[in-house]
Scaffold this motif. Structure first.
Motif, PDB file in Angstrom:
ATOM      1  N   SER A  18     -30.448  32.485  25.458  1.00 21.74           N
ATOM      2  CA  SER A  18     -31.757  32.160  24.862  1.00 21.74           C
ATOM      3  C   SER A  18     -31.686  32.158  23.344  1.00 21.74           C
ATOM      4  O   SER A  18     -32.307  31.323  22.680  1.00 21.74           O
ATOM      5  N   SER A  53     -28.037  28.097  31.933  1.00 20.11           N
ATOM      6  CA  SER A  53     -28.839  28.199  30.718  1.00 20.11           C
ATOM      7  C   SER A  53     -30.022  29.143  30.867  1.00 20.11           C
ATOM      8  O   SER A  53     -30.803  29.060  31.806  1.00 20.11           O
ATOM      9  N   SER A  54     -30.153  30.041  29.921  1.00 19.23           N
ATOM     10  CA  SER A  54     -31.348  30.853  29.772  1.00 19.23           C
ATOM     11  C   SER A  54     -32.333  30.038  28.939  1.00 19.23           C
ATOM     12  O   SER A  54     -32.031  28.917  28.546  1.00 19.23           O
ATOM     13  N   GLY A  55     -33.472  30.621  28.685  1.00 15.99           N
ATOM     14  CA  GLY A  55     -34.417  29.949  27.799  1.00 15.99           C
ATOM     15  C   GLY A  55     -35.758  29.652  28.440  1.00 15.99           C
ATOM     16  O   GLY A  55     -36.682  29.209  27.765  1.00 15.99           O
ATOM     17  N   ALA A  56     -35.877  29.927  29.778  1.00 12.00           N
ATOM     18  CA  ALA A  56     -37.158  29.652  30.427  1.00 12.00           C
ATOM     19  C   ALA A  56     -38.241  30.578  29.876  1.00 12.00           C
ATOM     20  O   ALA A  56     -39.341  30.127  29.504  1.00 12.00           O
ATOM     21  N   VAL A  57     -37.923  31.852  29.803  1.00 12.56           N
ATOM     22  CA  VAL A  57     -38.909  32.814  29.296  1.00 12.56           C
ATOM     23  C   VAL A  57     -39.220  32.501  27.836  1.00 12.56           C
ATOM     24  O   VAL A  57     -40.385  32.435  27.425  1.00 12.56           O
ATOM     25  N   ALA A  58     -38.170  32.232  27.074  1.00  8.63           N
ATOM     26  CA  ALA A  58     -38.355  31.935  25.648  1.00  8.63           C
ATOM     27  C   ALA A  58     -39.205  30.678  25.447  1.00  8.63           C
ATOM     28  O   ALA A  58     -39.999  30.593  24.507  1.00  8.63           O
ATOM     29  N   ASN A 140     -30.082  28.439  36.504  1.00 13.53           N
ATOM     30  CA  ASN A 140     -30.782  29.576  35.901  1.00 13.53           C
ATOM     31  C   ASN A 140     -31.177  30.503  37.034  1.00 13.53           C
ATOM     32  O   ASN A 140     -31.120  30.131  38.205  1.00 13.53           O
ATOM     33  N   GLU A 141     -31.550  31.716  36.688  1.00 18.68           N
ATOM     34  CA  GLU A 141     -32.070  32.609  37.717  1.00 18.68           C
ATOM     35  C   GLU A 141     -33.449  32.103  38.120  1.00 18.68           C
ATOM     36  O   GLU A 141     -34.204  31.590  37.279  1.00 18.68           O
ATOM     37  N   ASP A 143     -36.389  32.973  38.215  1.00 21.08           N
ATOM     38  CA  ASP A 143     -37.140  34.102  37.648  1.00 21.08           C
ATOM     39  C   ASP A 143     -38.485  34.362  38.320  1.00 21.08           C
ATOM     40  O   ASP A 143     -38.920  35.496  38.433  1.00 21.08           O
ATOM     41  N   ASP A 154     -29.552  39.357  34.318  1.00 15.26           N
ATOM     42  CA  ASP A 154     -29.283  38.645  33.074  1.00 15.26           C
ATOM     43  C   ASP A 154     -28.360  37.480  33.394  1.00 15.26           C
ATOM     44  O   ASP A 154     -27.634  37.513  34.373  1.00 15.26           O
ATOM     45  N   ASN A 155     -28.403  36.487  32.539  1.00 15.44           N
ATOM     46  CA  ASN A 155     -27.633  35.276  32.847  1.00 15.44           C
ATOM     47  C   ASN A 155     -26.150  35.413  32.542  1.00 15.44           C
ATOM     48  O   ASN A 155     -25.361  34.562  32.946  1.00 15.44           O
ATOM     49  N   GLY A 216     -32.693  37.225  24.121  1.00 18.00           N
ATOM     50  CA  GLY A 216     -32.005  37.287  25.411  1.00 18.00           C
ATOM     51  C   GLY A 216     -32.137  38.657  26.039  1.00 18.00           C
ATOM     52  O   GLY A 216     -32.487  39.625  25.371  1.00 18.00           O
ATOM     53  N   THR A 217     -31.803  38.719  27.340  1.00 22.01           N
ATOM     54  CA  THR A 217     -31.886  39.985  28.054  1.00 22.01           C
ATOM     55  C   THR A 217     -30.646  40.834  27.787  1.00 22.01           C
ATOM     56  O   THR A 217     -30.715  42.034  27.655  1.00 22.01           O
TER      57      THR A 217
HETATM   58  N1  GLU Z   1     -33.442  33.701  33.150  1.00 20.11           N
HETATM   59  C1  GLU Z   1     -33.963  34.043  31.870  1.00 20.11           C
HETATM   60  C2  GLU Z   1     -34.557  32.821  31.173  1.00 20.11           C
HETATM   61  O1  GLU Z   1     -34.235  31.718  31.478  1.00 20.11           O
HETATM   62  C3  GLU Z   1     -32.930  34.578  30.937  1.00 20.11           C
HETATM   63  C4  GLU Z   1     -32.247  35.820  31.323  1.00 20.11           C
HETATM   64  C5  GLU Z   1     -31.291  36.235  30.169  1.00 20.11           C
HETATM   65  O2  GLU Z   1     -31.738  36.266  29.016  1.00 20.11           O
HETATM   66  O3  GLU Z   1     -30.155  36.531  30.426  1.00 20.11           O
HETATM   67  O4  GLU Z   1     -35.327  32.940  30.291  1.00 20.11           O
END
Ligand code: GLU
Length: 382
Positions: A18, A53-58, A140-141, A143, A154-155, A216-217
């Motif tokens: 992220s 890829s992370s970034g969904a929460v962000a 991605n996870e 979430d 965490d990713n 990021g986590t």
């Molecule tokens: N799956 C989370 C997301 O896309 C990120 C988890 C992480 O930061 O590792 O935002």
């Protein structure tokens, strides 16, 4: 130059943090565009690329007025932010890849999906099909549906699991730091970047510190755990700064960037790796001395006669810890029998299984091929 280390690499998992593709206002589309340009070039060079890829929460957090580090945000809020942000994230990749004539596919996973062998193999088939068609899978996870027990968390961890899933030869973790330092560079100006790690010893793990980044986590700790998992599977792992434009490409050009973790000399087979790292143990079997020796010293399967006691409630196909009479854990394996069946047959001879249960799945409670040596601590499942 590191070209030699990449010589055997064909399939690569690239984890994008992220902190690399977002800032406090959401996604950084320019960075995503630059990364996709590199992905395109790498594909032209013949590499198969899978993104995690992370970034969904962000991408979604601003809509909910969320500020602060991820671990301070409640799970429902994070899940809501991910629900908002995941489609934006995919849209950003779709647009950026399209500039190069590439297509993206979204794969959302939970740890539970991968712990189930059938779902694991299905996910793998889907990924392989996408690669055959030249599409860029973006994992991605999932979430919005995960609860603690089925989270990767965490990713970094997810990217290591994905490396095993697709049997990639290289994992590249794009981070917002340059790599692993021998002490925390934010506190110690004399901290030095470690260029190469041959084996992940406890001393090296201690260098990771504990702090996570703002967006990021994970922090360096989760990255090292991911590197450990991936290298044990036989995949080299590079941690490089993904905020510096085209670093990804430079890495493949052979420049000595970031930290490179060499693959283990004696890698685990994919299935054993999956048992070690993806399956959560559901119970415990306490073995008598004879069975302990048979398993540890003679590499035998586990038979009912050598089981002294069992703990927990588990199904056929679940993972269990194996312990000696003093309760010390020394291995983990996938059981052929449920805990209810086992209570009836422990201590008995294999020839008695059928007459007691009325059926049998095999002589072995845990077949040797479904067993990995080592403690849960080593596999980070405690
Ligand atoms: N799956 C989370 C997301 O896309 C990120 C988890 C992480 O930061 O590792 O935002």
């Amino acid at each position: 130059m590191r070209t030699i280390l990449l010589a055997h690499v064909k399939r690569v998992v690239i984890k994008i943090g992220s902190g690399v593709i977002s800032d406090n206002d959401g996604l950084d589309l320019d960075r995503i565009a630059t990364l996709c340009e590199d992905v395109h070039k790498l594909r032209q060079r013949g590499y198969e690329i899978i993104l995690v890829s992370s970034g969904a929460v962000a991408a979604g957090r601003a809509d909910l007025g969320i500020t602060g580090k991820p671990h301070t945000i409640s799970l429902p809020l994070k899940q809501a932010a991910a629900a908002i942000g995941q489609s934006r994230l995919m849209r950003a990749y779709k647009d950026a890849l399209q500039q190069h004539g590439l297509k993206a596919a979204q794969i959302l996973l939970t740890r539970d999906d991968l712990a189930n062998r059938r779902r694991y193999l299905n996910a793998r088939n889907t990924l392989m099909t996408l690669l055959e068609f030249g599409i860029v899978p973006i994992i991605n996870e999932n979430d919005t549906v995960v609860v603690d027990e089925i989270r990767f968390g965490d990713n970094d961890n997810l990217s290591a699991m994905a490396t095993n899933l697709v049997e990639a030869q290289l994992l590249v973790i794009l981070s917002d730091v340059d790599g692993l330092y021998n002490s925390d560079p934010r506190r110690n100006p004399l901290a030095e970047l470690i260029s190469e790690v041959e084996r992940l010893t406890p001393e090296i793990e201690a260098m990771a510190g504990t702090e996570a980044t703002m967006l990021g986590t994970g922090g360096m700790v989760t990255k090292l755990k991911a590197a450990k998992r991936a290298t044990l599977f036989g995949a080299g792992t590079a941690i490089i700064n993904g905020r510096t434009p085209h670093n990804l490409l430079y890495l493949f050009d052979g420049h000595e960037l970031g930290t490179y973790f060499l693959p283990a000399r004696d890698p685990m087979a994919a299935r054993k790796h999956w048992i070690a790292f993806t399956k959560k143990p559901k119970g415990k079997l306490i073995l008598d001395d004879g069975a302990y020796k048979a398993v540890v010293e003679r590499g035998k399967s586990l038979l009912p006669s050598g089981i002294h006691r069992l703990d927990g409630s588990f199904e056929r196909g679940d993972a269990v810890r194996l312990c000696d009479l003093n309760g010390n854990e020394f291995a983990k394996g996938v059981t052929n029998y449920t805990s209810a069946e086992l209570t009836r047959i422990i201590g008995k001879k294999t020839t008695e299984i059928e007459s007691i249960l009325g059926y049998k799945y095999g002589d072995e409670i845990i077949h040797r091929d479904n067993m990995v040596m080592g403690t849960g601590k080593e596999y980070n499942d405690q």
